[in-house]
Design an enzyme around this catalytic site. Structure first.
Site, PDB file in Angstrom:
ATOM      1  N   ARG A   1       3.059  -0.797  -7.830  1.00  0.00           N
ATOM      2  CA  ARG A   1       1.729  -1.374  -7.992  1.00  0.00           C
ATOM      3  C   ARG A   1       1.720  -2.238  -9.244  1.00  0.00           C
ATOM      4  O   ARG A   1       2.479  -1.986 -10.190  1.00  0.00           O
ATOM      5  CB  ARG A   1       0.675  -0.267  -8.128  1.00  0.00           C
ATOM      6  CG  ARG A   1       0.630   0.718  -6.955  1.00  0.00           C
ATOM      7  CD  ARG A   1      -0.331   1.859  -7.255  1.00  0.00           C
ATOM      8  NE  ARG A   1      -0.425   2.832  -6.164  1.00  0.00           N
ATOM      9  CZ  ARG A   1       0.336   3.913  -6.039  1.00  0.00           C
ATOM     10  NH1 ARG A   1       1.258   4.182  -6.972  1.00  0.00           N
ATOM     11  NH2 ARG A   1       0.185   4.737  -5.023  1.00  0.00           N
TER      12      ARG A   1
ATOM     13  N   HIS B   1       3.255   7.413  -2.556  1.00  0.00           N
ATOM     14  CA  HIS B   1       2.092   7.877  -1.798  1.00  0.00           C
ATOM     15  C   HIS B   1       2.062   9.404  -1.761  1.00  0.00           C
ATOM     16  O   HIS B   1       3.086  10.035  -1.502  1.00  0.00           O
ATOM     17  CB  HIS B   1       2.148   7.359  -0.359  1.00  0.00           C
ATOM     18  CG  HIS B   1       1.802   5.909  -0.224  1.00  0.00           C
ATOM     19  ND1 HIS B   1       2.161   5.148   0.868  1.00  0.00           N
ATOM     20  CD2 HIS B   1       1.127   5.070  -1.059  1.00  0.00           C
ATOM     21  CE1 HIS B   1       1.716   3.919   0.704  1.00  0.00           C
ATOM     22  NE2 HIS B   1       1.092   3.846  -0.454  1.00  0.00           N
TER      23      HIS B   1
ATOM     24  N   HIS C   1      -0.509  -7.336  -4.622  1.00  0.00           N
ATOM     25  CA  HIS C   1      -0.304  -6.144  -3.794  1.00  0.00           C
ATOM     26  C   HIS C   1       0.406  -6.487  -2.487  1.00  0.00           C
ATOM     27  O   HIS C   1       1.025  -5.619  -1.862  1.00  0.00           O
ATOM     28  CB  HIS C   1      -1.650  -5.473  -3.504  1.00  0.00           C
ATOM     29  CG  HIS C   1      -1.568  -3.981  -3.357  1.00  0.00           C
ATOM     30  ND1 HIS C   1      -1.248  -3.146  -4.406  1.00  0.00           N
ATOM     31  CD2 HIS C   1      -1.739  -3.172  -2.281  1.00  0.00           C
ATOM     32  CE1 HIS C   1      -1.242  -1.889  -3.983  1.00  0.00           C
ATOM     33  NE2 HIS C   1      -1.526  -1.878  -2.698  1.00  0.00           N
TER      34      HIS C   1
ATOM     35  N   TYR D   1       2.135   1.162   7.753  1.00  0.00           N
ATOM     36  CA  TYR D   1       3.178   0.147   7.893  1.00  0.00           C
ATOM     37  C   TYR D   1       3.864   0.215   9.252  1.00  0.00           C
ATOM     38  O   TYR D   1       4.464  -0.760   9.698  1.00  0.00           O
ATOM     39  CB  TYR D   1       4.197   0.269   6.754  1.00  0.00           C
ATOM     40  CG  TYR D   1       3.557   0.011   5.413  1.00  0.00           C
ATOM     41  CD1 TYR D   1       3.162  -1.269   5.052  1.00  0.00           C
ATOM     42  CD2 TYR D   1       3.287   1.049   4.531  1.00  0.00           C
ATOM     43  CE1 TYR D   1       2.531  -1.516   3.843  1.00  0.00           C
ATOM     44  CE2 TYR D   1       2.650   0.824   3.319  1.00  0.00           C
ATOM     45  CZ  TYR D   1       2.277  -0.463   2.989  1.00  0.00           C
ATOM     46  OH  TYR D   1       1.640  -0.698   1.803  1.00  0.00           O
TER      47      TYR D   1
ATOM     48  N   ARG E   1       3.955  -5.632  -2.503  1.00  0.00           N
ATOM     49  CA  ARG E   1       4.182  -4.197  -2.247  1.00  0.00           C
ATOM     50  C   ARG E   1       4.164  -3.933  -0.739  1.00  0.00           C
ATOM     51  O   ARG E   1       5.008  -3.200  -0.220  1.00  0.00           O
ATOM     52  CB  ARG E   1       3.097  -3.393  -2.969  1.00  0.00           C
ATOM     53  CG  ARG E   1       3.132  -1.871  -2.743  1.00  0.00           C
ATOM     54  CD  ARG E   1       2.106  -1.243  -3.679  1.00  0.00           C
ATOM     55  NE  ARG E   1       1.755   0.125  -3.334  1.00  0.00           N
ATOM     56  CZ  ARG E   1       2.413   1.212  -3.742  1.00  0.00           C
ATOM     57  NH1 ARG E   1       3.496   1.086  -4.484  1.00  0.00           N
ATOM     58  NH2 ARG E   1       1.992   2.420  -3.421  1.00  0.00           N
TER      59      ARG E   1
ATOM     60  N   LYS F   1       0.038   7.149  -9.910  1.00  0.00           N
ATOM     61  CA  LYS F   1      -1.294   7.738 -10.005  1.00  0.00           C
ATOM     62  C   LYS F   1      -1.186   9.190 -10.443  1.00  0.00           C
ATOM     63  O   LYS F   1      -0.237   9.883 -10.111  1.00  0.00           O
ATOM     64  CB  LYS F   1      -2.001   7.640  -8.647  1.00  0.00           C
ATOM     65  CG  LYS F   1      -2.348   6.204  -8.257  1.00  0.00           C
ATOM     66  CD  LYS F   1      -3.120   6.153  -6.957  1.00  0.00           C
ATOM     67  CE  LYS F   1      -3.545   4.731  -6.626  1.00  0.00           C
ATOM     68  NZ  LYS F   1      -4.305   4.660  -5.363  1.00  0.00           N
TER      69      LYS F   1
END
Length: 297
Positions: A153, A278, A252, A287, A255, A177
């Site tokens: 990211r 993730h 993004h 995806y 990515r 994150k």
């Protein structure tokens, strides 16, 4: 209620380790709900203190309906509802309320939007747009190569320090994150672009006063301090205007392109999940829809 909001934000910051971006979204969403419950007096700025025990699912539903009437996006409304659910769950834990009224409100049905991505050919053409004869071009090429090679990211890229990169092993330690770390490999093109940029990085660093220099940061702006996500966004917009035939691309999107191209090349979905950072496989599975669309075409 304001003191409960303050406690909740402290809980998010120090106990759940959410990112500054996520923390800001929670603060905005809940402040808007508070404003709806008890609008500030236009003359004095004072507001009455609402009782959280009096808030029920009808109140929340009416607020969401008002947001809908204001033409707010469904994704924005869904996020605000999720913020309320998390807030009331915290209040239950603290003993301030007995039930979570936000759980009785249905999440708006969201349209499934496939992530925007580049073809392999367009990705290469776009990444090669910066003029590497200039210092700025060397930095921009390294940023674009790194975004595409690692799938990180933009917020993760801007946090990278020199010590995070293993140049010999061609891997980078990324803090994602909730401060979760992962190791991501990258290839020779990204390595060469990064090494080329590091030869001129000192020139960027020298533009800042000694006390303000961020000597650990990899990617710097022209002022010699750590580059921001907004600056990366502006940089990408600049090269979109230069690169003919490429539209509607954001940082993004690189990515998304990284994940889609890996999947098209036969990579395992769980490996891609790990590389992207993730938490849930369902997030990565979007995806597979992108690849299916390509297969159908």
């Amino acid at each position: 209620m304001e003191h409960l909001l303050a406690q909740f934000l402290e809980h998010l910051r120090y106990e759940r380790n959410v990112s500054e971006h996520t923390l800001r979204n929670y603060a905005i969403d809940l402040a808007q709900f508070l404003e709806y419950l008890a609008p500030a007096d236009p003359l004095t700025g004072a507001r009455r203190e609402p009782d959280v025990k009096e808030i029920d699912h009808i109140t929340i539903r009416e607020w969401l309906s008002e947001l809908h009437n204001q033409n707010k996006k469904k994704t924005s409304i869904a996020r605000k509802l999720a913020s309320l659910r998390t807030f009331f769950q915290f209040l239950i834990r603290e003993g301030a309320v007995e039930a979570n009224p936000a759980k009785l409100v249905n999440t708006p049905r969201l349209e499934k939007k496939l992530p925007n991505h580049l073809s392999v050919e367009d990705a290469v053409r776009f990444i090669e747009t910066p003029d590497t004869a200039t210092d700025l071009g060397k930095r921009d090429r390294a940023i674009l190569e790194f975004l595409y090679a690692t799938g990180v990211r933009v917020s993760e890229l801007t946090k990278l320090d020199l010590r995070d990169v293993d140049f010999r092993g061609k891997t980078v330690r990324v803090q994602g994150k909730r401060r979760k770390e992962r190791i991501v490999p990258f290839g020779d093109p990204a390595l060469h672009a990064l090494l080329d940029y590091l030869t001129v990085r000192g020139a960027f660093l020298n533009n800042a006063p000694v006390a303000e220099r961020e000597t650990e940061a990899i990617f710097l702006n022209y002022q010699g301090t750590r580059i921001t996500t907004r600056s990366v966004g502006r940089m990408v917009d600049k090269y979109i205007r230069i690169c003919a035939g490429i539209h509607d691309i954001s940082p993004h999107s690189l990515r998304h392109s990284f994940a889609t191209h890996l999947l098209d090349s036969g990579a395992d979905l769980r490996d891609i999940q790990e590389l992207l950072g993730h938490a849930r496989l369902s997030t990565t599975q979007i995806y597979t829809h992108v690849s299916m669309e390509k297969l159908i075409e």
